[in-house]
Enzyme design. Structure first.
Site: not given
Ligand code: NAD
Length: 419
Positions: A105, A222
């Site tokens: 990382k 999501g």
């Molecule tokens: P993103 O920034 O695209 O989306 C995050 C979402 O969470 C946004 O819609 C935001 O409005 C919402 N959010 C923020 N605060 C919130 C709250 N208090 N309650 C409800 N919703 C809230 O991020 P992402 O890429 O979708 O990642 C989301 C999670 O998945 C993170 O924990 C990330 O580490 C994990 N993740 C993502 C990936 C990837 O490839 N995108 C891979 C591994 C893990």
């Protein structure tokens, strides 16, 4: 425990797995710390003409199974211990999906939201000038993470090209498609998660095609989960979604495509027609078959775990459940698909990107999906079977996933003669 330093949490999780597996002391102690890390000082000329010095890190946690892999975060609160913990978790994530990589990382302490594109480009290039000596397709391969984008990956890849004198697209992943990016990377995390839900339903005797589901967090992970759940499982009813501005609920079901469009058009899911409001907290407690925490860490804690009614919690987010909540969920029969298994689809397709870059021949999306499906299906079942093997110890899926991963990394170290 959730308030503790994240690296201490990562070490405590390893300690539990080491104890159950009966790991010898030398192997256990070697796995408790990164193999190496580089701290870098990054002087960058800002738009106002002054030079600002940024602090950066790259941690290579363990490369016994192959080159290390893991994202680069740009964040004002970055600490080396957060980077170490995330590098440890990447080691377990690559091992659980059985791809020939280790875990790493990187991070830079900076506030990207207050920086211009030019400043971000100069910072990204400076990082590679410093860490270029320890990264590369065969050493350590970075990727996008918090506040880093495909454009930043492209600048970093280009800087590496100027250093080395040749193109090496596979030194970094999550790149734009015209620069060696892979088809299927965008939705890989959600897709991989839905494959594990399909397997969990099969094991638990749940009809996947008629599952109700709710999603907390409506970003990359999501939104794709909303549409892919129905597509891959052949049906399902999405009853609630939320983001940082609020949540919406409909007992009759929400149209996944329409709610994604509403989010993209308006910036939030709030106000979607024909729905009632629901808080982020209440969404987690809905009586659904599948809950996807896809936003933040530590949302399911000792305080609310006993109110969770979902049959399956598929952790697309990193760290949504605290250790205390894990035990409560397990005791009340909520089946948790732990984060480093549930969201491993992203790193798996990143690995496919490295493979395609290294032989300079690219797969179509269908090929990526099929290979991702194979990897996720096997990973889920390896963990499920490990859980059954240790049934007498009443372990949950997260501990089982640790056992699978730690055992694989320990075996690689032993075969190499490290331990
Ligand atoms: P993103 O920034 O695209 O989306 C995050 C979402 O969470 C946004 O819609 C935001 O409005 C919402 N959010 C923020 N605060 C919130 C709250 N208090 N309650 C409800 N919703 C809230 O991020 P992402 O890429 O979708 O990642 C989301 C999670 O998945 C993170 O924990 C990330 O580490 C994990 N993740 C993502 C990936 C990837 O490839 N995108 C891979 C591994 C893990």
């Amino acid at each position: 425990m959730s308030e503790m330093n994240p690296f201490k949490i990562a070490q405590a999780q390893l300690d539990e797995a080491a104890s159950i597996l009966g790991l010898d002391e030398g192997t256990h102690q070697t796995l408790r710390r990164p193999m190496r890390e580089l701290w870098v000082n990054l002087p960058v000329r800002m738009d106002d003409g002054n030079v600002k010095s940024f602090q950066g890190f790259r941690v290579q946690y363990n490369d016994a199974r192959g080159p290390t892999k893991g994202g680069i975060r740009f964040h004002p609160d970055e600490t080396v211990d957060t980077v170490r913990a995330l590098a440890a978790w990447m080691t377990w994530k690559t091992a659980v999906v059985d791809i020939p990589l280790g875990g790493g990382k990187g991070g830079i302490i900076c506030d990207p939201k207050s920086m211009s594109q030019g400043e971000l480009e100069r910072l990204s290039r400076q990082y590679i000038r410093q860490v270029g000596r320890i990264v590369g397709l065969e050493k350590d391969c970075p990727a996008p993470d918090v506040y880093t984008t495909p454009q930043i990956m492209a600048w970093m890849m280009d800087e590496y090209y100027w250093q080395k004198g040749h193109n090496e697209f596979g030194m970094i992943t999550g790149k734009p498609i015209p620069l060696g990016g892979s088809q299927g990377r965008g939705d890989a995390t959600a897709r991989g998660g839905v494959y594990t839900v399909r397997e969990a339903c099969a094991r638990l005797g749940i009809d996947a095609s008629s599952t109700s589901y709710a999603i907390q967090g409506f970003g990359n992970a999501g939104q794709f989960a909303a549409t892919l759940h129905r597509e891959i499982l052949g049906g399902g009813k999405l009853v609630a979604v939320s983001d940082s501005r609020g949540g919406v609920y409909s007992a009759d079901g929400l149209d996944p495509d329409a709610i994604v469009k509403h989010k993209l058009d308006s910036g939030s899911v709030a106000g979607f027609p024909g729905t009632t409001e629901i808080s982020n907290e209440k969404l987690l407690e809905l009586d659904v078959d599948v809950l996807y925490p896809a936003a933040l860490e530590n949302v399911i804690t000792g305080d609310n775990a006993s109110a969770i009614q979902a049959k399956i919690s598929c952790e697309l987010a990193n760290g949504p459940t605290t250790p205390e909540a894990d035990r409560i969920l397990h005791d009340k029969g909520v089946f948790v698909i732990p984060d480093f298994l549930a969201n491993a689809g992203g790193v798996t397709v990143s690995y496919f990107e490295m493979v395609q870059d290294s032989y300079n021949y690219f797969w179509d999306a269908e090929t990526v999906y099929e290979r991702l499906n194979q990897k996720m299906t096997k990973a889920f079942n390896d963990v499920f079977e490990m859980r059954e093997r240790y049934e007498s110890k009443n372990i949950h899926m997260r501990t089982a996933a640790y056992l699978v991963s730690v055992q694989r990394v320990a075996e690689a170290m032993k075969l190499r003669g490290w331990t």
